[in-house]
Write an enzyme that holds these catalytic residues in place. Sequence first.
Site, PDB file in Angstrom:
ATOM      1  N   ASN A   1       0.854  -1.185   0.000  1.00  0.00           N
ATOM      2  CA  ASN A   1       0.000   0.000   0.000  1.00  0.00           C
ATOM      3  C   ASN A   1       0.890   1.235   0.000  1.00  0.00           C
ATOM      4  O   ASN A   1       1.509   1.576   1.013  1.00  0.00           O
ATOM      5  CB  ASN A   1      -0.905  -0.006   1.236  1.00  0.00           C
ATOM      6  CG  ASN A   1      -1.949   1.101   1.201  1.00  0.00           C
ATOM      7  OD1 ASN A   1      -1.828   2.057   0.437  1.00  0.00           O
ATOM      8  ND2 ASN A   1      -2.980   0.975   2.018  1.00  0.00           N
TER       9      ASN A   1
ATOM     10  N   GLY B   1      -6.049  -2.880   0.536  1.00  0.00           N
ATOM     11  CA  GLY B   1      -5.512  -1.543   0.317  1.00  0.00           C
ATOM     12  C   GLY B   1      -4.243  -1.450  -0.499  1.00  0.00           C
ATOM     13  O   GLY B   1      -3.707  -0.356  -0.698  1.00  0.00           O
TER      14      GLY B   1
ATOM     15  N   ASP C   1      -1.851  -1.165  -3.757  1.00  0.00           N
ATOM     16  CA  ASP C   1      -2.083  -0.342  -4.950  1.00  0.00           C
ATOM     17  C   ASP C   1      -0.857  -0.292  -5.852  1.00  0.00           C
ATOM     18  O   ASP C   1       0.189  -0.875  -5.547  1.00  0.00           O
ATOM     19  CB  ASP C   1      -2.532   1.069  -4.550  1.00  0.00           C
ATOM     20  CG  ASP C   1      -1.611   1.728  -3.529  1.00  0.00           C
ATOM     21  OD1 ASP C   1      -0.394   1.474  -3.582  1.00  0.00           O
ATOM     22  OD2 ASP C   1      -2.111   2.495  -2.678  1.00  0.00           O
TER      23      ASP C   1
ATOM     24  N   ASN D   1      -6.165   6.359  -1.222  1.00  0.00           N
ATOM     25  CA  ASN D   1      -7.096   5.708  -2.149  1.00  0.00           C
ATOM     26  C   ASN D   1      -7.702   4.429  -1.573  1.00  0.00           C
ATOM     27  O   ASN D   1      -8.342   3.663  -2.292  1.00  0.00           O
ATOM     28  CB  ASN D   1      -6.424   5.432  -3.509  1.00  0.00           C
ATOM     29  CG  ASN D   1      -5.224   4.485  -3.397  1.00  0.00           C
ATOM     30  OD1 ASN D   1      -5.117   3.717  -2.449  1.00  0.00           O
ATOM     31  ND2 ASN D   1      -4.338   4.544  -4.376  1.00  0.00           N
ATOM     32  N   ASP D   2      -7.529   4.206  -0.273  1.00  0.00           N
ATOM     33  CA  ASP D   2      -8.139   3.021   0.341  1.00  0.00           C
ATOM     34  C   ASP D   2      -9.663   3.127   0.341  1.00  0.00           C
ATOM     35  O   ASP D   2     -10.361   2.123   0.152  1.00  0.00           O
ATOM     36  CB  ASP D   2      -7.640   2.841   1.780  1.00  0.00           C
ATOM     37  CG  ASP D   2      -6.169   2.443   1.836  1.00  0.00           C
ATOM     38  OD1 ASP D   2      -5.588   2.206   0.763  1.00  0.00           O
ATOM     39  OD2 ASP D   2      -5.619   2.382   2.944  1.00  0.00           O
TER      40      ASP D   2
ATOM     41  N   GLU E   1      -4.651 -18.885 -20.092  1.00  0.00           N
ATOM     42  CA  GLU E   1      -4.898 -19.842 -19.014  1.00  0.00           C
ATOM     43  C   GLU E   1      -5.711 -21.005 -19.584  1.00  0.00           C
ATOM     44  O   GLU E   1      -6.884 -20.862 -19.909  1.00  0.00           O
ATOM     45  CB  GLU E   1      -5.662 -19.178 -17.870  1.00  0.00           C
ATOM     46  CG  GLU E   1      -5.913 -20.130 -16.711  1.00  0.00           C
ATOM     47  CD  GLU E   1      -6.903 -19.577 -15.695  1.00  0.00           C
ATOM     48  OE1 GLU E   1      -6.784 -19.912 -14.510  1.00  0.00           O
ATOM     49  OE2 GLU E   1      -7.809 -18.817 -16.092  1.00  0.00           O
TER      50      GLU E   1
ATOM     51  N   ASP F   1      -7.187 -14.584 -18.929  1.00  0.00           N
ATOM     52  CA  ASP F   1      -7.862 -15.437 -17.964  1.00  0.00           C
ATOM     53  C   ASP F   1      -8.894 -16.329 -18.664  1.00  0.00           C
ATOM     54  O   ASP F   1      -9.455 -15.952 -19.696  1.00  0.00           O
ATOM     55  CB  ASP F   1      -8.549 -14.538 -16.929  1.00  0.00           C
ATOM     56  CG  ASP F   1      -9.221 -15.291 -15.822  1.00  0.00           C
ATOM     57  OD1 ASP F   1      -8.511 -15.963 -15.060  1.00  0.00           O
ATOM     58  OD2 ASP F   1     -10.460 -15.209 -15.711  1.00  0.00           O
TER      59      ASP F   1
END
Length: 639
Positions: A135, A161, A163, A140-141, A385, A356
């Site tokens: 973090n 949190g 980033d 920006n949490d 994947e 993905d």
Amino acid sequence: MKKVIFIFCLLMLAFCMNAKVKITRIDPTDWYVGMQDASLQLMFYGNDLQGADVTTDYAGVSVDSVVSLPNTHYLLAYLNLRDVKPGTMTLKLTKGKNTTKVQYMLKEREMSGDKRMGFTNADVLYMLMPDRFANGNGKNDQIKGMNTYVCDRTKPSLRHGGDLEGIRRHLDYFNQLGVTALWFTPVLENNSPDDHGFSTYHGYATTDYYRVDPRFGTNEEYRRLIDEAHQKGLKVVMDMIFNHCGLEHPWIDEIPSPDWFNYPDWLGERSNTGRNMQTGLPDGTEAKSKYLQTSYKLTPVLDSYASKVDMKETVDGWFVPSMPDLNQRNPHVIKYLIQNSIWWIETVGIDGIRMDTYPYADRQAMAEWMKTLDTEYPNFNVVGETWVTEPPYTAAWQKDSKLSEVNSYLKSVMDFSFFEKINKAKNEETDDWWEGFNRIYNSLVYDYLYPNPSSVMAFIENHDTDRFLGNGQDVPALKQALALLLTINRTPQLYYGTEVLMNGTKEVTDGNVRKDFPGGFPGDARNCFTAEGRTKAENEMFNWLSNVLHWRKDNSVITQGSQTQFIPYGGIYVIARQHNDKTVLTVLNGKSSEATMTVKRYAEVIGKHTSAKDILTGQAVDLTKDIPMKGCGVMILEF
């Protein structure tokens, strides 16, 4: 009375036809000139767009077609940008007597597509989850205006949190460790509310394809991170999802067309029935009758005998109810997704893509995407994947495979066979036939099926699996697995924290294999980013792995060399790599007791050499006599 109603309807129709078009958004947000594919799809969001015409007098630009979708909040326009110069284009949307003008930026590319270099087998990818790594910006949490969520590090399934700024501040750590490429789980906006104690911290429920999640940072911060990573010799791989989006994407409340999603009908019931992210099922009998869940079984996609119902469940079924399944067979949907991937390459300069749930999406549409990227960026790389543990299945997905009637154009695939076999082998004694390292041997024998084995991504763990250490600390087994991973003919991928012995299993929640990196968050008791903050055992593991990673860099024997493997003999498994008269032997004792490497058995790769250096210890090893090895021992011999 009927006449009055008829006149009223005519008046309303005239009003609608002459109502001024209001545009609230355009995707892509901007675009680039000089692309191989000159066609640009613009998706307009707004009100009462059906029947509107799109024109422009920008030099060289022609409007090939305008598509009115069933939902009047959307309009598609297809533009031809062949030989167009960069600049600001004025678009006119006309409906009846009213015209709305919008400005649209056409940008110059920073470089031609052939100069975009992707990751290769010379790289070692380090996979991390931004929310769980570090973090760097506490502001920006909590972001106002986003759907309700809680940032609570005591809860493994909620946001913690981490980033992009936290990652940027630790770029030197990756250099110190010795990895060369970073793979972040998805960073795009996931504006889903917490539900039943779960959140979309993982990033796989996209709600805006053109915006970094503000809890991670901004688009500009993403670009800054990538630029600084490049300055330090690090590549960045972006995780994308074409199979599905998030339930809070604007397309859900206002579905552009009935065939935009697969099985969307139950969405009309969701406000009354709800959903449960933990069980993965919608609540309510009526909703369930309209909902199709994927079977998670990928084999029907390549099965010559596959039933229609099995195929439908695999490809059209939803991954979970909170992730609506996109219909890539709709040409407008796949064009949107293709453009989005190109936009991120051009806008932030990513060096690769990890896709993905690759086989869950439509096979032909995904091949179209990959062919488009391969044409535009011939030196770029994408890994898909493909979670089936049999090598023939995986090989059929690689570009130019002779095992498939459909060329996927997908250069790299994920080696789930290696993952499965190494995780079984770690709990076994290597015998004379099937168990222990025989499993690896018997998996690698199928490399003849791959058009390019070096572009197969191997790994021992990731964010969707138990950590290799499980809930224990079997360091000898970990070292053997890593030594093998980093020297065989593969593109290796590591998972964050393995270098400091992070462990955990999924038996309670996925969050237990996605723990916070120690020292990445304010208030952490220890800081594993520094030698001082690591324990003796953590430092020993970090230094051991760092030594191997730095040795591997620019090592042509590992990245270009031929490979010879020997059937495990007396518990000893040996793989040789050779290039330009140089040889590397990876030697593993697959028994918990002492064993002996019978040197003469490996004469064909040892030749006349009488000594070697074990790069793990720096010690010389005599090749004129048999070599004793301790239980679960490992050597990487270089000569």
